[in-house]
Design a protein around this motif. Structure first.
Motif, PDB file in Angstrom:
ATOM      1  N   LEU A 242       0.789  -1.238   0.000  1.00  0.00           N
ATOM      2  CA  LEU A 242       0.000   0.000   0.000  1.00  0.00           C
ATOM      3  C   LEU A 242       0.825   1.294   0.000  1.00  0.00           C
ATOM      4  CD1 LEU A 242      -2.914   0.957  -0.137  1.00  0.00           C
ATOM      5  CD2 LEU A 242      -2.936   1.087   2.364  1.00  0.00           C
ATOM      6  N   PRO A 243       1.817   1.429   0.899  1.00  0.00           N
ATOM      7  CA  PRO A 243       2.555   2.706   0.919  1.00  0.00           C
ATOM      8  C   PRO A 243       3.200   3.021  -0.434  1.00  0.00           C
ATOM      9  CG  PRO A 243       3.140   1.341   2.809  1.00  0.00           C
ATOM     10  CD  PRO A 243       2.291   0.492   1.935  1.00  0.00           C
ATOM     11  N   LEU A 244       3.820   2.017  -1.032  1.00  0.00           N
ATOM     12  CA  LEU A 244       4.488   2.232  -2.314  1.00  0.00           C
ATOM     13  C   LEU A 244       3.473   2.577  -3.399  1.00  0.00           C
ATOM     14  CD1 LEU A 244       7.429   2.161  -3.069  1.00  0.00           C
ATOM     15  CD2 LEU A 244       7.112  -0.161  -3.955  1.00  0.00           C
ATOM     16  N   VAL A 245       2.351   1.843  -3.381  1.00  0.00           N
ATOM     17  CA  VAL A 245       1.315   2.078  -4.388  1.00  0.00           C
ATOM     18  C   VAL A 245       0.724   3.479  -4.228  1.00  0.00           C
ATOM     19  CG1 VAL A 245      -0.985   1.360  -5.144  1.00  0.00           C
ATOM     20  CG2 VAL A 245       0.777  -0.359  -4.733  1.00  0.00           C
ATOM     21  N   LEU A 246       0.581   3.911  -2.983  1.00  0.00           N
ATOM     22  CA  LEU A 246       0.031   5.254  -2.764  1.00  0.00           C
ATOM     23  C   LEU A 246       1.001   6.327  -3.240  1.00  0.00           C
ATOM     24  CD1 LEU A 246      -1.875   5.062   0.642  1.00  0.00           C
ATOM     25  CD2 LEU A 246      -2.771   5.129  -1.690  1.00  0.00           C
ATOM     26  N   THR A 247       2.303   6.088  -3.011  1.00  0.00           N
ATOM     27  CA  THR A 247       3.291   7.016  -3.558  1.00  0.00           C
ATOM     28  C   THR A 247       3.155   7.071  -5.076  1.00  0.00           C
ATOM     29  OG1 THR A 247       4.738   6.201  -1.814  1.00  0.00           O
ATOM     30  CG2 THR A 247       5.724   7.658  -3.459  1.00  0.00           C
ATOM     31  N   GLY A 248       2.977   5.877  -5.655  1.00  0.00           N
ATOM     32  CA  GLY A 248       2.774   5.815  -7.105  1.00  0.00           C
ATOM     33  C   GLY A 248       1.541   6.589  -7.521  1.00  0.00           C
ATOM     34  N   LEU A 249       0.478   6.460  -6.715  1.00  0.00           N
ATOM     35  CA  LEU A 249      -0.755   7.196  -7.021  1.00  0.00           C
ATOM     36  C   LEU A 249      -0.468   8.695  -7.088  1.00  0.00           C
ATOM     37  CD1 LEU A 249      -3.836   7.381  -7.354  1.00  0.00           C
ATOM     38  CD2 LEU A 249      -4.016   7.412  -4.865  1.00  0.00           C
ATOM     39  N   GLY A 250       0.391   9.161  -6.164  1.00  0.00           N
ATOM     40  CA  GLY A 250       0.762  10.574  -6.180  1.00  0.00           C
ATOM     41  C   GLY A 250       1.369  10.965  -7.515  1.00  0.00           C
ATOM     42  N   MET A 251       2.267  10.097  -8.025  1.00  0.00           N
ATOM     43  CA  MET A 251       2.894  10.386  -9.316  1.00  0.00           C
ATOM     44  C   MET A 251       1.851  10.352 -10.434  1.00  0.00           C
ATOM     45  SD  MET A 251       5.361  11.183 -11.228  1.00  0.00           S
ATOM     46  CE  MET A 251       6.915  11.112 -10.333  1.00  0.00           C
ATOM     47  N   THR A 252       0.945   9.364 -10.373  1.00  0.00           N
ATOM     48  CA  THR A 252      -0.139   9.280 -11.364  1.00  0.00           C
ATOM     49  C   THR A 252      -0.924  10.589 -11.410  1.00  0.00           C
ATOM     50  OG1 THR A 252      -0.364   6.886 -11.131  1.00  0.00           O
ATOM     51  CG2 THR A 252      -2.290   8.077 -11.921  1.00  0.00           C
TER      52      THR A 252
END
Ligand SMILES: Nc1ncnc2c1ncn2[C@@H]1O[C@H](COP(=O)(O)OP(=O)(O)O)[C@@H](O)[C@H]1O
Ligand SMILES: [Mg+2]
Lengths: 267, 218, 224
Positions: B15-25
């Motif tokens: 989750l934390p990594l994916v959420l960081t990715g969401l930020g980039m998205t």
């Protein structure tokens, strides 16, 4: 029959009966207006002088060039040749501030052409605010006043889709009126209306005449023409065939074409 | 099955990594959507202009970028241009590639909108003395935009989906993050997590578009 | 300029890898054809099924269409490619690409055709039913032919957009145009294969893009 054709071949100045009042004093004047679409000549030399507070009615069969003439009058359609004057100021030729000039010529379309995304008031005030740079509040007052003149100040907040056809057309008239034009042009303002709504629009026009507006009206409302017009013009095939006071045009038309056209309305 | 796709423990770790990715998205979207819409609007105006040369030029631009897959464009920019000495960060490559692709799609939509406004509207505006620019801003554009609002929103959804392609050039957006965790854990759950977030983000928009479409139709 | 040509239009590299790109083009064309056929048939079928307005069926169709329209195809491709083997379903990368993109196109096609069906005036249904046509016959012989007119331009656009996504196959190793080109590019250390790929896509898709513009002009309702 042959007489009419020969007459059409002679220069316009001779063909058109002398206008009432002189061209020099005209509020609105069109000289030798020509317009073709491709190889198709639609206006073949129109001369027209309209005096202050005069209501000129234009009759003619469909396709005779009435709309094109009106649209050329404020250069929505660019004339090929000819001149247009409003109160002595020339509208044609280079160096004319067209947008400023157009505010002196109001036009009302058959299909209303109200802006669907703006309220009645928004329609009326758009040009006031964007062209005349009127502040919002001042424009609102002027807009309401214009709407009041067409009897619709209580519909200011309504959108076009919430208004009847007759009301829409009256808003369109108010939109033009709000700019205090010198002359108003009407292109079949009631043709798209249900019969029971026509009266309201004609009443507004009658009212405008009473208040001294100069008007050129293309319409098939013969009874209205007979009652209200100062002068009637009959157009055919891109030329003014005949003009005169309504009693003369309706009672004793001189030309076969005029007679043939009018007879279709008397059946 | 549940363990392979809906492994909560792995999801929690991802989750934390994916959420960081969401930020980039979201960052890519915030840059590319306004740019693309603006470029599209300009191209659309060119495509309906009086000048034939400008019309052909812009329609050529639109059709070319509608014919080239965005991933091809992206890889060309990211992996091809460096051979000519033009190197850039993945983010820059993504921005340029998606901008070109997006402008073409936005242009096509705005073009349809502009063409949907009846000629009488412009004539009415000009007859009251409004100039070309004022007519465009106050009369044509509001109606054009309103008429194609569902298509514009649909395209926004497409852009959000498109950002997933950035993972191919190792830009750490959401899919890239999820894919990384997947390759470490050999479990598809991180991908399901990313998919769930895309759904959460985009499903409401898709429903909203449907509602707009029905309202415009009636 | 010389460097530019050497980088992007290197004759030797172009010649060497043109056959591979051509092979890739065949894969792209084949995939595209299969996807367009299967996707539109499936999507239209779902839209027709939805016309019967059987609540649970309709809900399933709507959920399917919404999900596949909301999810990025690349996410679905990776999910299918990496996830399915873990539960014992092994598909070739070609099959994964075909199945995913077909489903995505079907979802969009369903929505487009459904919009066409609902836009057909109620009077048409009533006229058809009043002459004794069954619901199914009314749908097939009266409503669908009218819906087709409205449906063809957006469906063409969507089909182009989705068949272009066959390029995503490169990520899972499908030897399509882009797949071949990226392989060639890494071998040749030159950008020309990518240029070739871009040209191949333009040659393949530009005619359809232009055709769709023509279709739109033809079928679009004229602005009043
Ligand atoms: N924009 C145009 N392009 C080509 N022909 C036109 C255009 N506008 C009008 N015409 C033609 O000009 C002629 C006169 O039309 P119009 O002025 O609308 O006549 P009226 O208003 O008297 O019915 C018609 O034959 C019409 O087809
Ligand atoms: Mg007319």
């Amino acid at each position: 029959m042959s007489k009419a054709i020969i007459r059409l071949a002679v220069p316009d100045m001779i063909l058109s009966p002398a206008p009432q009042g002189s061209a020099a004093t005209a509020t609105f004047r069109v000289e030798a207006l020509h317009k073709s679409f491709g190889a198709d000549p639609v206006l073949k030399g129109i001369n027209l002088s309209v005096q202050r507070s005069e209501m000129v009615f234009v009759l003619g069969p469909s396709g005779s060039g009435k709309s094109t003439m009106l649209r050329c009058c404020n250069r929505l359609e660019e004339p090929d040749a000819g001149e247009i004057f409003i109160q002595g100021d020339r509208l044609t030729g280079p160096g004319v501030d067209l947008n400023k000039m157009r505010q002196r010529i109001g036009i009302v379309f058959q299909s209303f052409n109200l802006y669907p995304h703006l309220s009645a008031l928004g329609n009326v005030t758009l040009a006031l605010r964007k062209v005349q740079k009127m502040p919002r509040e001042k424009a609102r007052v002027a807009g309401l006043e214009a709407l009041d003149r067409v009897g619709l100040s209580d519909r200011a907040r309504h959108y076009p889709s919430q208004l009847s056809g007759g009301q829409q057309q009256r808003v369109a008239i108010a939109r033009a009126l709000a700019l205090n034009p010198t002359v108003m042009l009407f292109d079949e303002p009631t043709s798209a209306l249900d019969p029971e709504l026509v009266g309201d629009v004609l009443d507004v026009m009658r009212d405008m005449k009473r208040q001294g507006m100069t008007m050129v009206v293309v319409s098939h409302e013969m009874k209205f023409a007979r009652d209200a017009a100062d002068r009637v013009i009959f157009m055919d095939d891109g030329l003014i065939v005949e003009e005169g006071p309504p009693e003369q045009i309706f009672g004793d038309p001189q030309h076969n074409r005029t007679r043939a056209f009018l007879s279709r309305f008397h059946e | 099955m549940l363990d392979q796709f809906f492994n909560l423990a792995i999801m929690a770790k991802a989750l934390p990594l994916v959420l960081t990715g969401l930020g980039m998205t979201l960052l890519i979207c915030a840059v590319v959507i306004p740019l693309g819409a603006l470029g599209g609007l300009l191209a659309a105006l060119g495509s309906v202009s009086e000048s034939r040369a400008l019309r052909w030029l812009t329609i050529g631009f639109i059709d070319f970028f509608r014919a080239v897959p965005p991933l091809v464009l992206l890889i060309f920019i990211y992996a091809g241009l460096p051979f000519a000495g033009i190197s850039m960060s993945p983010f820059m490559a993504v921005t340029i590639g998606f901008f070109l692709n997006n402008s073409a799609y936005f242009a096509e939509i705005f073009r349809a909108g502009l063409l949907s406004v009846p000629k009488g509207q412009v004539e009415a505006a000009r007859s009251t003395g409004l100039g070309q620019r004022d007519t465009l801003i106050w009369v044509t554009l509001p109606q054009a935009t309103r008429n194609v609002l569902p298509d514009l929103l649909s395209n926004v959804v497409e852009v959000v989906k498109l950002t997933s392609l950035a993972s191919v050039v190792s830009l750490g957006e959401m899919l890239h993050a999820a894919g990384m965790v997947r390759s470490i854990t050999y479990n598809a759950s991180p991908l399901v997590l990313a998919a769930g977030i895309y759904l959460l983000l985009l499903w409401p928009v898709i429903r909203l578009i449907g509602r707009f479409e029905r309202r415009l139709a009636s | 300029m010389e460097r530019f040509i050497d980088t992007f239009f290197n004759a030797a590299v172009l010649a060497r890898y043109a056959p591979a790109i051509l092979e890739g083009a065949l894969v792209t064309v084949l995939l595209s054809l299969l996807i367009v056929m299967a996707g539109t048939v499936l999507g239209s079928g779902l839209a027709c099924l939805r016309a019967y307005r059987i609540k649970p069926v309709s809900i399933l169709i709507v959920v399917f269409a919404d999900m596949l329209r909301a999810l990025p195809p690349l996410v679905l491709i990776l999910l299918a490619f990496f996830g399915l083997p873990n539960v014992g379903i092994v598909l070739s990368s070609f099959m994964v690409l075909f199945v995913v993109l077909t489903l995505v196109l079907a979802a969009f096609a369903e929505e487009i055709v459904w919009a066409g069906i609902t836009a057909t005036p109620k009077g048409q249904w009533e006229a058809a039913r009043s002459t004794g046509l069954s619901f199914t016959r009314a749908l097939i012989f009266v409503v669908l032919p009218q819906a087709v007119r409205m449906v063809i331009p957006p469906l063409t656009n969507r089909a182009i957009a989705i068949t272009k996504m066959t390029a995503l196959g490169m990520v899972i190793g499908v030897p399509d145009i882009l797949g071949q080109a990226t392989t060639a590019q890494s071998f040749s250390a030159n950008a020309s294969p990518l240029t070739l790929a871009a040209i191949a896509y333009v040659i393949l898709f530009l005619p359809f893009v232009i055709a769709s513009r023509w279709l739109e002009a033809r079928f679009a309702p004229p602005a009043a």
